[in-house]
Structures are given as structure tokens and as C-alpha cells.
Design a protein around this motif. Structure first.
Motif, PDB file in Angstrom:
ATOM      1  N   SER A 175       0.814  -1.216   0.000  1.00 55.24           N
ATOM      2  CA  SER A 175       0.000   0.000   0.000  1.00 55.24           C
ATOM      3  C   SER A 175       0.849   1.268   0.000  1.00 55.24           C
ATOM      4  CB  SER A 175      -0.968  -0.001   1.180  1.00 55.24           C
ATOM      5  OG  SER A 175      -0.263  -0.032   2.402  1.00 55.24           O
ATOM      6  N   GLU A 176       1.971   1.263   0.696  1.00 54.18           N
ATOM      7  CA  GLU A 176       2.834   2.457   0.701  1.00 54.18           C
ATOM      8  C   GLU A 176       3.385   2.753  -0.694  1.00 54.18           C
ATOM      9  OE1 GLU A 176       5.841   2.457   3.726  1.00 54.18           O
ATOM     10  OE2 GLU A 176       4.417   1.819   5.268  1.00 54.18           O
ATOM     11  N   ASP A 177       3.788   1.704  -1.400  1.00 52.62           N
ATOM     12  CA  ASP A 177       4.297   1.881  -2.762  1.00 52.62           C
ATOM     13  C   ASP A 177       3.197   2.384  -3.691  1.00 52.62           C
ATOM     14  OD1 ASP A 177       6.821   0.963  -2.005  1.00 52.62           O
ATOM     15  OD2 ASP A 177       6.298  -1.117  -2.454  1.00 52.62           O
ATOM     16  N   TYR A 178       2.000   1.799  -3.584  1.00 49.23           N
ATOM     17  CA  TYR A 178       0.893   2.224  -4.431  1.00 49.23           C
ATOM     18  C   TYR A 178       0.453   3.643  -4.094  1.00 49.23           C
ATOM     19  CZ  TYR A 178       0.344  -2.339  -6.591  1.00 49.23           C
ATOM     20  OH  TYR A 178       0.546  -3.482  -7.321  1.00 49.23           O
ATOM     21  N   THR A 179       0.529   4.020  -2.825  1.00 52.67           N
ATOM     22  CA  THR A 179       0.188   5.391  -2.434  1.00 52.67           C
ATOM     23  C   THR A 179       1.108   6.370  -3.144  1.00 52.67           C
ATOM     24  OG1 THR A 179      -0.654   4.690  -0.281  1.00 52.67           O
ATOM     25  CG2 THR A 179       0.034   6.975  -0.477  1.00 52.67           C
ATOM     26  N   GLN A 180       2.384   6.059  -3.161  1.00 52.15           N
ATOM     27  CA  GLN A 180       3.345   6.922  -3.844  1.00 52.15           C
ATOM     28  C   GLN A 180       3.113   6.903  -5.358  1.00 52.15           C
ATOM     29  OE1 GLN A 180       7.441   5.881  -3.103  1.00 52.15           O
ATOM     30  NE2 GLN A 180       8.186   7.853  -3.817  1.00 52.15           N
ATOM     31  N   PHE A 181       2.872   5.721  -5.904  1.00 53.36           N
ATOM     32  CA  PHE A 181       2.665   5.567  -7.346  1.00 53.36           C
ATOM     33  C   PHE A 181       1.463   6.374  -7.831  1.00 53.36           C
ATOM     34  CE2 PHE A 181       0.690   3.255 -10.906  1.00 53.36           C
ATOM     35  CZ  PHE A 181       1.725   3.313 -11.826  1.00 53.36           C
TER      36      PHE A 181
ATOM     37  N   GLY B 291       0.194   8.968  -6.439  1.00 54.42           N
ATOM     38  CA  GLY B 291       0.304  10.383  -6.149  1.00 54.42           C
ATOM     39  C   GLY B 291      -0.277  10.827  -4.820  1.00 54.42           C
ATOM     40  N   GLY B 292      -0.401   9.910  -3.892  1.00 57.85           N
ATOM     41  CA  GLY B 292      -0.849  10.298  -2.562  1.00 57.85           C
ATOM     42  C   GLY B 292      -1.914   9.385  -1.994  1.00 57.85           C
ATOM     43  N   THR B 293      -2.127   9.540  -0.717  1.00 59.10           N
ATOM     44  CA  THR B 293      -3.065   8.699   0.020  1.00 59.10           C
ATOM     45  C   THR B 293      -4.493   8.854  -0.488  1.00 59.10           C
ATOM     46  OG1 THR B 293      -1.663   8.882   1.973  1.00 59.10           O
ATOM     47  CG2 THR B 293      -3.911   8.131   2.334  1.00 59.10           C
TER      48      THR B 293
ATOM     49  N   PHE C  96      -5.012   6.843  -3.681  1.00 62.64           N
ATOM     50  CA  PHE C  96      -4.926   5.415  -3.371  1.00 62.64           C
ATOM     51  C   PHE C  96      -6.192   4.953  -2.666  1.00 62.64           C
ATOM     52  CE2 PHE C  96      -3.960   2.090  -0.233  1.00 62.64           C
ATOM     53  CZ  PHE C  96      -3.610   1.069  -1.094  1.00 62.64           C
TER      54      PHE C  96
END
Length: 88
Positions: A55-61, A63-65, A68
Motif C-alpha cells: 500500500s505504501e508503494d501504491y500510495t506513492q505511485f 500520487g498520494g493517500t 490510493f
């Protein structure tokens, strides 16, 4: 199969799929409703678990929480809008 649901629910049901009841029936139902066939259940399971695991990687991918969470909630909503019945 529709008669197994309360009449007030009938208007909310688009499709009912009958999948093998083997402990993976939720994944089987989603894969079948996505047009991949119920035997592709492991693909759905893998991707849903990966979404949580990274989830942290996807949040960054994404563009933010906020984005995501929007996509995560969309995934949840899609699964909740499917009425799944397994009786094999």
C-alpha cells in the motif's frame, strides 16, 4: 436463484454467478464477473493481496493517500455491488 433473496433486493442484483464452493468462491465470483472465468480466481486473489501488502508503494505511485484510498474504495464498492451465490 433470485428467489433466494428478499424481493426488495431484486432491483439491486444485476447478475448471479454459480461458482465452485471451495473456500475461494468470493475470488471465483469476482473473476467470473470480470469476464476472466472462475478458474482465474488466483489472479484476483494475488492482486488484491498485493494492493494491501504494498500500500505504501501504491500510495506513492498514485500520487498520494487520497487517490490510493479512492481506488481502494472503488475496488471494495465493486466487490460489494456483486451479489454472490455459490451452491455447487
Amino acid at each position: 436463484m433470485l428467489d433466494q433473496f428478499q424481493p426488495f433486493m431484486h432491483n439491486f442484483i444485476d447478475k448471479i454467478v454459480d461458482v465452485k464452493a471451495d473456500g475461494n468462491c468470493g475470488y471465483r465470483s469476482v473473476s467470473d464477473l470480470l469476464g476472466m472465468g472462475e478458474d482465474s480466481w488466483s489472479v484476483v486473489r494475488y492482486h488484491l493481496k498485493e494492493l494491501g501488502k504494498f500500500s505504501e508503494d501504491y500510495t506513492q505511485f498514485f500520487g498520494g493517500t487520497e487517490r490510493f484510498e479512492e481506488l481502494r474504495m472503488l475496488t471494495l464498492q465493486l466487490s460489494l455491488t456483486c451479489i454472490i451465490v455459490s451452491f455447487r
